[in-house]
Structures are given as C-alpha cells and as structure tokens.
Design an enzyme around this catalytic site. Structure first.
Site, short mmCIF file in Angstrom:
data_model
loop_
_atom_site.label_atom_id
_atom_site.label_comp_id
_atom_site.label_asym_id
_atom_site.label_seq_id
_atom_site.Cartn_x
_atom_site.Cartn_y
_atom_site.Cartn_z
N HIS A 222 0.86 -1.33 0.09
CA HIS A 222 -0.28 0.05 0.00
C HIS A 222 1.07 1.22 -0.23
CE1 HIS A 222 -2.97 -2.58 2.12
NE2 HIS A 222 -3.57 -2.20 1.11
N CYS B 253 -2.00 -0.23 10.09
CA CYS B 253 -3.36 -1.10 9.57
C CYS B 253 -3.99 -1.53 10.70
CB CYS B 253 -2.50 -1.87 8.61
SG CYS B 253 -1.63 -2.99 9.24
#
Ligand code: CIR
Length: 253
Positions: free
Chosen positions: A161, A248
């Site tokens: 990401h 996350c």
C-alpha cells in the site's frame, strides 16, 4: 488532528491463512495477539478510547481494520477492498463505524484499501496500487471534495500500500522510500528518506503528536529523533509476516 477514538479487531487464530507477499514464515497467532495487545496499550497511553471487535476466524486479515474504512470528521467511507477474500470484512465493521459517522459505501468495481489513503489536514494522497484503482479514487474524491478536501492519486511502485512506505510524521515531514522521493505530490513536505534496508519502518504512525514506530530499525529511529517528538517503539515481527504494519491495526478518529 487530535484523535480520541480507535477501533481495532482481535487477530484470529487463523492469522497465518491471510494474504501475504512477505517470505518471513508463518506468524504465531499467540505472539500476534500479544503484539496487538501491546499496540492497544500504546493507544490507551496516548489517551484514546479503544473499541476492540471480536476476532473473525473466517477472515484472517480482518484485524487489519484500516483497510475497510476511512474516517474523517465529516463522514466515513466504507471501502470496497481490492482483495476479494477481504470484501466480506466490511459488513462487520460498518455498523460500528456508522455509530460515529455518516457512512458512505464504495460500490462494485470501486476498489480501495484504507492502507492506500494518507490524510494530511484537508489533503488525501491515495495510492494507485494492486488494491486501489482509479474508479475507487474517483468515487472517493467525489464524496470528500464536497467537504473541501483535495485528493491526489499517487502511483505505488513498491510495497503493498502507499502507507507501507510513505507516512506523514508531523512537523510538515513525510517519511518515505527512496522510490517515492521524486513524487511531485510530496514536494511541499520535508522528506526523511528510508534506508532501503529499513523500508518496513516506513509504516511509522504519527498520532496525537507522538510517533509509534516498529522496533529494530535503528537508522530510521535516529532520523525520526530529529523531529523531537515522543517516540514509542513496539515489536511487530508477527504483523510484518502478513504484510501488516502499525497503521493498519486501527481506525483512528
Ligand atoms: C493483506 O494483504 O491485505 C493483509 N495481509 C495485510 C494488510 C495490511 N494493511 C495495511 O497495511 N493497511
């Protein structure tokens, strides 16, 4: 932005069945949970109220809650995760998020993982990655531009990401990989460039003017110390084995 709340989810016993590109071996479920609890303790220490949802054994990546929603003061976006195996996670997150914010859902084909969404004041930098596509970013932009946010897409060259290797760390500074240094989107910021051997530490989390950084990355630690912010180090060895990092593990708002 000062955060008062975090939403997290207990890692399931099935953590090792999640998606990963790392070749670091299988994570230990008990140690994953211990590292997760240490992370929660840090959030509590920073003054946040933490809600922890139950484990979802059928969704071994579900404790990476950041990917399924994006919180901002005016609304929450419920994402359409890029990986098919993760799409079902949104249904058990949306009811809780909706208690705090008006929730807008991305639709079929509008792929996005929250790990690609970097928010700095009224700006969003969104990674175009294997998980987040143009349609997802366009829809997100339509929803948030109404509230005065600006959205910029940033190609993700390495890492899962955008926030795997690019994060805002306070004091108008971004911590980023060498590959992202020339990215025009970040030219208004001071740069701290990651040592290639320590790219994983790029997922350092700036929260309430403190930094939480993975332990074991001494070069990055020295660079971050120059910001003169409180720094908390924590072990994420098991989380890393599943391509996860610090941001996350929570939704912060
Ligand atoms: C996945 O591949 O989706 C998970 N194993 C890791 C997700 C990490 N999420 C994040 O960094 N925001």
């Amino acid at each position: 932005m000062y955060f008062t709340h975090a939403i997290t989810r207990l890692p399931a016993d099935t953590v090792a069945a999640g998606l990963t590109t790392a070749s670091l071996g299988a994570p230990d479920a008990a140690l994953t949970r211990q590292q997760f609890r240490e992370y929660i303790d840090i959030l509590l220490q920073l003054g946040l109220t933490v809600t922890t949802l139950p484990a979802l054994p059928d969704f071994p990546d579900a404790h990476f809650v950041e990917d399924v929603a994006v919180m901002m003061p005016e609304l929450a976006i419920i994402t359409h995760p890029g990986a098919p195996s993760r799409r079902g996670e949104v249904h058990s997150m949306a009811p809780l998020v909706s208690r705090f914010r008006h929730a807008v859902w991305l639709g079929e084909g509008e792929h996005m993982d929250g790990g690609d969404v970097l928010m700095v004041d009224k700006r969003f930098f969104i990674g175009l990655s294997s998980r987040t596509n143009e349609a997802g970013i366009s829809r997100f932009a339509r929803e948030v531009e109404k509230f005065g946010y600006r959205v910029q897409a940033v190609p993700v060259a390495s890492g899962l990401h955008l926030k795997s290797v690019v994060n805002y760390v306070g004091r108008n500074t971004v911590l980023l990989s060498a590959a992202a240094v020339d990215e025009p989107a970040f030219r208004d910021f001071r740069h701290i460039v990651l040592d290639p051997a320590e790219e994983y530490a790029g997922n350092t989390m700036w929260i309430n003017d403190s930094l939480i950084t993975p332990s074991g990355y001494p070069h990055t630690l020295r660079q971050l110390q120059q910001l003169e912010l409180p720094i908390i180090q924590t072990d994420t060895s098991e989380i890393r084995k599943m391509d996860g990092g610090l941001t996350c593990l929570s939704l912060r708002f």
